[in-house]
Scaffold this active site. Structure first.
Site, PDB file in Angstrom:
ATOM      1  N   GLN A   1      45.472  24.517-122.536  1.00  0.00           N
ATOM      2  CA  GLN A   1      46.571  25.133-123.296  1.00  0.00           C
ATOM      3  C   GLN A   1      46.073  25.833-124.556  1.00  0.00           C
ATOM      4  O   GLN A   1      46.780  26.666-125.125  1.00  0.00           O
ATOM      5  CB  GLN A   1      47.650  24.094-123.653  1.00  0.00           C
TER       6      GLN A   1
ATOM      7  N   HIS B   1      52.185  15.089-116.187  1.00  0.00           N
ATOM      8  CA  HIS B   1      52.431  16.458-116.657  1.00  0.00           C
ATOM      9  C   HIS B   1      51.108  17.065-117.166  1.00  0.00           C
ATOM     10  O   HIS B   1      50.758  18.194-116.825  1.00  0.00           O
ATOM     11  CB  HIS B   1      53.493  16.424-117.768  1.00  0.00           C
ATOM     12  N   GLU B   2      50.372  16.282-117.967  1.00  0.00           N
ATOM     13  CA  GLU B   2      49.110  16.780-118.539  1.00  0.00           C
ATOM     14  C   GLU B   2      48.044  16.963-117.468  1.00  0.00           C
ATOM     15  O   GLU B   2      47.289  17.943-117.491  1.00  0.00           O
ATOM     16  CB  GLU B   2      48.589  15.822-119.613  1.00  0.00           C
TER      17      GLU B   2
ATOM     18  N   CYS C   1      57.432  21.893-122.137  1.00  0.00           N
ATOM     19  CA  CYS C   1      55.994  22.182-122.202  1.00  0.00           C
ATOM     20  C   CYS C   1      55.754  23.177-123.319  1.00  0.00           C
ATOM     21  O   CYS C   1      56.484  24.163-123.434  1.00  0.00           O
ATOM     22  CB  CYS C   1      55.509  22.763-120.874  1.00  0.00           C
ATOM     23  N   LEU C   2      54.737  22.925-124.130  1.00  0.00           N
ATOM     24  CA  LEU C   2      54.422  23.835-125.238  1.00  0.00           C
ATOM     25  C   LEU C   2      54.019  25.220-124.718  1.00  0.00           C
ATOM     26  O   LEU C   2      54.102  26.194-125.460  1.00  0.00           O
ATOM     27  CB  LEU C   2      53.305  23.234-126.100  1.00  0.00           C
TER      28      LEU C   2
ATOM     29  N   HIS D   1      48.196  20.166-115.703  1.00  0.00           N
ATOM     30  CA  HIS D   1      47.573  21.282-116.438  1.00  0.00           C
ATOM     31  C   HIS D   1      46.090  21.414-116.073  1.00  0.00           C
ATOM     32  O   HIS D   1      45.555  22.527-116.000  1.00  0.00           O
ATOM     33  CB  HIS D   1      47.665  21.046-117.955  1.00  0.00           C
TER      34      HIS D   1
ATOM     35  N   GLY E   1      51.931  15.736-126.054  1.00  0.00           N
ATOM     36  CA  GLY E   1      50.698  15.804-125.270  1.00  0.00           C
ATOM     37  C   GLY E   1      50.160  17.222-125.288  1.00  0.00           C
ATOM     38  O   GLY E   1      50.904  18.168-125.611  1.00  0.00           O
TER      39      GLY E   1
END
Ligand code: GNR
Ligand code: NI
Length: 173
Positions: free
Chosen positions: A51, A136-137, A94-95, A140, A46
């Site tokens: 990000q 999670h997304e 997480c990236l 953000h 995702g």
């Protein structure tokens, strides 16, 4: 299409609250194409627009198995309309916090409303990995990272780990 740089902690841009998309245009779709390419390259399951430094309420996701046919999904202005009391504990990553993993508890099922790649409204329930990932997304979009759900000690350890790895990558160059 282009692969964009993914911002990492403690970049303050990641704390910004993203704004809604007013109209879904070819420009919106070009951004989602770049986000998907960046997500697949990373690789991740995702990615939220913030990000890559774009403060818009846009998410891309692909939960297909590694060797299966890709199933790219796009979410514009997603909202959670309902959820269930039952929680699901999952080890998240997480990236924007590379190489750090910790368990987070979130509702197992959430009812979503969003616009898809074509700007069409979708209402559906997400469960299990889909529910974990979309929550999670969506965090953000509100400037919240999964490490914000952990103790301050674990959060600070995560940030220090990322900073140290980046410093070491820099001296290696
Ligand atoms: O690639 C990712 N894996 C992942 C694993 C468990 C829970 C959430 C995620 S999302 C993450 C990519 C990312 O950082 N998205 O914002
Ligand atoms: Ni993330």
């Amino acid at each position: 299409m282009a692969i964009k740089q993914i911002l990492t902690v403690p970049n303050p841009v990641l704390k910004q609250v993203s704004r809604s998309v007013e109209v879904v245009t070819d420009e919106t779709r070009a951004l989602m194409d770049d986000m998907l390419e960046t997500m697949y390259d990373a690789p991740g399951i995702g990615l939220a627009a913030i990000q890559i430094g774009v403060p818009l309420r846009i998410i891309v996701m692909d939960l297909a198995e590694t060797d299966a046919t890709p199933e790219p999904k796009c979410f514009i202005n997603p909202e959670i309309l309902d959820d269930v009391e039952e929680l699901r504990l999952w080890e998240e990553g997480c990236l924007s916090v590379p190489d750090f993993y910790e368990e987070v508890e979130r509702p197992r099922r959430v009812k979503l409303r969003y616009l898809d790649y074509h700007g069409k409204e979708i209402v559906e329930w997400a469960e299990d990995m889909y529910a974990t990932c979309i929550q999670h997304e969506m965090d953000h979009l509100n400037g919240v990272l999964f490490i914000d759900h952990l103790s301050r000690l674990k959060r600070q350890r995560a940030i220090k780990k990322v900073q140290k790895a980046e410093r070491e990558a820099e001296t290696d160059e």
